[in-house]
Design a protein around this motif. Structure first.
Motif, PDB file in Angstrom:
ATOM      1  N   GLY A 135       0.687   7.078  -8.001  1.00 32.62           N
ATOM      2  CA  GLY A 135      -0.099   8.298  -8.109  1.00 32.62           C
ATOM      3  C   GLY A 135      -0.080   8.870  -9.514  1.00 32.62           C
TER       4      GLY A 135
ATOM      5  N   SER B  57       2.175  -3.476  -2.145  1.00 33.86           N
ATOM      6  CA  SER B  57       1.636  -2.732  -3.287  1.00 33.86           C
ATOM      7  C   SER B  57       2.366  -1.407  -3.401  1.00 33.86           C
ATOM      8  CB  SER B  57       0.127  -2.497  -3.109  1.00 33.86           C
ATOM      9  OG  SER B  57      -0.124  -1.673  -1.981  1.00 33.86           O
TER      10      SER B  57
ATOM     11  N   ASP C  92       1.900   2.495  -5.072  1.00 35.43           N
ATOM     12  CA  ASP C  92       0.983   3.467  -5.666  1.00 35.43           C
ATOM     13  C   ASP C  92       1.814   4.643  -6.176  1.00 35.43           C
ATOM     14  OD1 ASP C  92      -1.040   5.108  -6.451  1.00 35.43           O
ATOM     15  OD2 ASP C  92      -1.941   5.353  -4.456  1.00 35.43           O
TER      16      ASP C  92
END
Length: 249
Positions: free
Chosen positions: A153, A149, A151
């Protein structure tokens, strides 16, 4: 070998000492079942290819009775391995050829894997157990990713953020890949991944064919090839990570 002395005595009247009328030594030679196996390990390896159907692999195992007694024994094994016979009777010095099969179709998820089991030889009326090691390997075009995964942000409007994924092909087959936005994807029997993309359209992507050439599509969908058994590469995702601000008025 075990030996014992048997004595037969006669007692008459009040004679308590008795008279020996028969004395003999009895010997017994207890022989354990002894079978000679042509090999102690059977190795199976299935290499996936688009034009080759997934079918069982087989090896022959020769078993010889090297003991002085007749032997009846049974073969026991669990899937995905199979044998063509389960009960065998051998006279001294007789031999039999057994066909052992490995079915690579047990890997329905089409991921590489190795399964190890034992072909057990169980003797009738004797507790001894012998075995043959079975090793089955299935090789599909697979890659290893450093992350499952990403991220990103918070990303400022009108900017782009990039993250890298390390891809590795540790197997002896070349792997062709393509990145795409995909929802509810499903890998079909013909080696294609089909699903509904983020914009609602239907996309079909070849994910396992080793015969594709290195190609470069646009920023949205990226494809490439990792050669068999070679090192790694870093795939940087920019368009997938980009976040553009919508028009405001």
């Amino acid at each position: 070998q075990i030996s014992e002395v048997f004595v037969c005595q006669e007692f008459a009247g009040s004679d308590r000492k008795g008279t020996t009328v028969f004395k003999t030594e009895i010997k017994g030679n207890f022989v354990v079942p002894l079978l000679q196996l042509s090999t102690q390990t059977l190795n199976f390896k299935f290499m996936w290819h688009k034009s080759t159907p997934i079918s069982p692999l087989s090896h022959s195992l020769t078993i010889t009775n090297t003991s002085p007694l007749d032997i009846r024994f049974f073969l026991r094994v669990q899937p995905p391995f199979h044998v063509n016979t389960e009960s065998i009777f051998l006279k001294p010095e007789d031999n039999v050829e057994v066909r052992v099969e490995f079915d690579p179709a047990f890997k329905v998820d089409r991921t590489c894997g190795i399964v190890k089991q034992k072909l057990m030889l169980v003797y009738q009326d004797h507790p001894q157990r012998d075995h043959v090691n079975l090793v089955g390997e299935v090789v599909f075009p697979n890659i290893l990713l450093s992350h499952d995964s990403l991220d990103f942000g918070s990303v400022l409007n009108e900017t782009t953020k990039q993250l890298s994924i390390k891809m590795e092909n540790p197997h002896p087959l070349p792997v062709n890949y393509q990145w795409m936005f995909c929802e509810e994807c499903e890998l079909t029997d013909d080696g294609f991944e089909r699903g509904v993309t983020g914009d609602g359209s239907l996309r079909s992507t070849m994910v396992t064919s080793p015969s594709m050439m290195n190609t470069q599509t646009g920023a949205f969908g990226r494809t490439g090839t990792i050669a068999e058994g070679l090192g790694t590469l870093d795939e940087t995702s920019s368009a997938v990570a980009s976040r553009r601000a919508s028009d405001t008025s």
